[in-house]
Design a protein around this motif. Structure first.
Motif, short mmCIF file in Angstrom:
data_model
loop_
_atom_site.label_atom_id
_atom_site.label_comp_id
_atom_site.label_asym_id
_atom_site.label_seq_id
_atom_site.Cartn_x
_atom_site.Cartn_y
_atom_site.Cartn_z
N SER A 89 54.13 100.22 37.16
CA SER A 89 53.56 99.45 38.25
C SER A 89 53.34 98.01 37.79
O SER A 89 52.88 97.78 36.66
CB SER A 89 52.22 100.05 38.69
N ARG A 90 53.65 97.05 38.66
CA ARG A 90 53.41 95.64 38.34
C ARG A 90 51.97 95.23 38.63
O ARG A 90 51.60 94.07 38.40
CB ARG A 90 54.35 94.74 39.14
N VAL A 91 51.17 96.15 39.14
CA VAL A 91 49.76 95.83 39.43
C VAL A 91 48.84 96.81 38.72
O VAL A 91 49.22 97.92 38.39
CB VAL A 91 49.47 95.85 40.95
N ARG A 92 47.62 96.32 38.51
CA ARG A 92 46.52 97.16 38.04
C ARG A 92 45.45 97.20 39.13
O ARG A 92 45.38 96.32 39.98
CB ARG A 92 45.89 96.57 36.77
N TRP A 93 44.59 98.19 39.04
CA TRP A 93 43.41 98.27 39.88
C TRP A 93 42.20 98.44 38.97
O TRP A 93 42.15 99.34 38.14
CB TRP A 93 43.49 99.46 40.84
N SER A 94 41.23 97.53 39.11
CA SER A 94 40.04 97.59 38.26
C SER A 94 38.78 97.60 39.11
O SER A 94 38.76 97.13 40.25
CB SER A 94 40.00 96.38 37.31
N SER A 95 37.71 98.13 38.54
CA SER A 95 36.43 98.29 39.23
C SER A 95 35.45 97.22 38.80
O SER A 95 35.39 96.83 37.63
CB SER A 95 35.82 99.66 38.91
N LEU A 96 34.66 96.75 39.76
CA LEU A 96 33.51 95.90 39.51
C LEU A 96 32.40 96.41 40.41
O LEU A 96 32.41 96.19 41.62
CB LEU A 96 33.81 94.43 39.82
N ASP A 97 31.46 97.14 39.81
CA ASP A 97 30.45 97.86 40.60
C ASP A 97 31.18 98.73 41.63
O ASP A 97 32.00 99.55 41.26
CB ASP A 97 29.47 96.89 41.23
N ASP A 98 30.94 98.53 42.93
CA ASP A 98 31.61 99.35 43.93
C ASP A 98 32.87 98.70 44.49
O ASP A 98 33.48 99.24 45.41
CB ASP A 98 30.65 99.71 45.07
N LEU A 99 33.25 97.53 43.94
CA LEU A 99 34.49 96.90 44.37
C LEU A 99 35.67 97.48 43.60
O LEU A 99 35.55 97.85 42.43
CB LEU A 99 34.44 95.39 44.11
N LEU A 100 36.82 97.55 44.28
CA LEU A 100 38.08 97.91 43.63
C LEU A 100 39.04 96.75 43.89
O LEU A 100 39.22 96.34 45.04
CB LEU A 100 38.65 99.21 44.19
#
Length: 317
Positions: A89-100
């Motif tokens: 995948s050319r993208v990542r998904w990361s968390s910040l508190d309840d944000l994705l």
């Protein structure tokens, strides 16, 4: 921001993928490139075993590891590519508190890579702390060089009545910010292409920025700060922001500085720029030693350390 139909379909596919990951309870804390490299160099990390490996650690994966829907969403978004007999995948998904948040995959080598990482978490804390203690009601705010949109989203959620602008010179950053805003259910963020504040008008109660502060041979927009030691962009932001702050307004600048023989050249420049009764400001080191591996790169021969710093500027009412 006007999008062509193909780009709209691609971004909608990424949004749907983000919604699916969030519904499945996906979470990932994004680390420094050096820590990321160490984790991926370990035995057994050669290929992904789960969704965090695919969308967090950016490891190659067999098509059978994820659902047909997820494969289709990656393909429609044009972020799926082959790596031998595996996929990436050319993208990542990361968390910040309840944000994705969607951002660029590791390693971030492309000129238009969209950054998210430990600096983003520190930047978020600077914004959170300010919003908790500031008595000024935010009506108009802007996130300069928004990247994945962290600053704009945090302000927009905390001040839902406010008009919040997210600006960047990187079109991909604007696309990812729009996706992240939609995923967060935020509707009071406007997105615009702008070189700092040149492309938007008006004055602001709150200006935030997390600019790059490294010297980068490739001059990647998310990383290269310009000047002899990476501080030029931070100084440009201070100059433009001070001209556009409303009376009583605040600038929050989270950045880094190369310390040479115990001297902080950014702080020295700030003292000159913000002299006078119109400005009240606080400057502090958030972390005294970040990205130590950068000291091995050309241009850093006399740098002792790189410090993460936060500047808060308040304009008199």
């Amino acid at each position: 921001m006007t999008l062509d139909p193909q780009q709209t379909r691609a971004d909608e596919a990424l949004l749907q993928l983000g919604r699916r990951l969030r519904a499945d309870g996906y979470r990932f804390t994004c680390v420094t490139p050096a820590t990321h490299a160490c984790n991926n160099a370990r035995a057994g990390a050669e290929r992904a075993a789960n969704l965090r490996d695919v969308f967090g650690w950016s490891r190659p994966f067999p098509a059978s590891l994820i659902s047909a829907d997820e494969l289709d969403q990656l393909s429609t978004a044009h972020v799926l590519y082959e790596d031998g007999d595996l996929l990436r995948s050319r993208v990542r998904w990361s968390s910040l508190d309840d944000l994705l948040l969607v951002h660029s995959a590791y390693p971030t080598e492309a000129a238009d890579a969209v950054f998210f990482g430990p600096d983003s978490y520190r930047f978020a804390q600077v914004i959170h702390d300010h919003l908790q203690r500031s008595p000024v009601r935010v009506e108009h705010a802007v996130d300069i060089g928004c990247g994945s949109g962290v600053g704009a989203l945090l302000i927009a959620r905390a001040a839902q009545h406010a008009q919040v602008s997210a600006v960047d010179i990187n079109p991909l950053a604007l696309r990812y910010t729009a996706i992240n805003a939609a995923l967060a259910g935020v509707s009071n963020v406007s997105i615009a292409h702008s070189d700092l504040l040149a492309g938007i008008s008006g004055h602001f109660d709150l200006i935030v920025a997390n600019p790059p502060y490294m010297l980068d041979d490739g001059q990647r927009t998310y990383r290269h700060g310009g000047g002899s030691l990476g501080a030029d962009l931070s100084l440009r932001i201070i100059e433009q922001a001070c001209e556009r702050l409303s009376p009583g307004g605040s600038l929050l600048l989270y950045t880094g500085v190369a310390i040479v023989e115990g001297r902080d050249p950014l702080l020295e420049a700030i003292r000159l720029r913000l002299a006078g009764p119109e400005w009240a400001w606080v400057y502090r080191e958030v972390d005294p030693d970040v990205f130590g591996e950068q000291l091995l790169q050309p241009g850093y021969e006399h740098v002792e350390r790189i410090a993460a710093v936060a500047l808060t500027v308040n304009r008199s009412a």
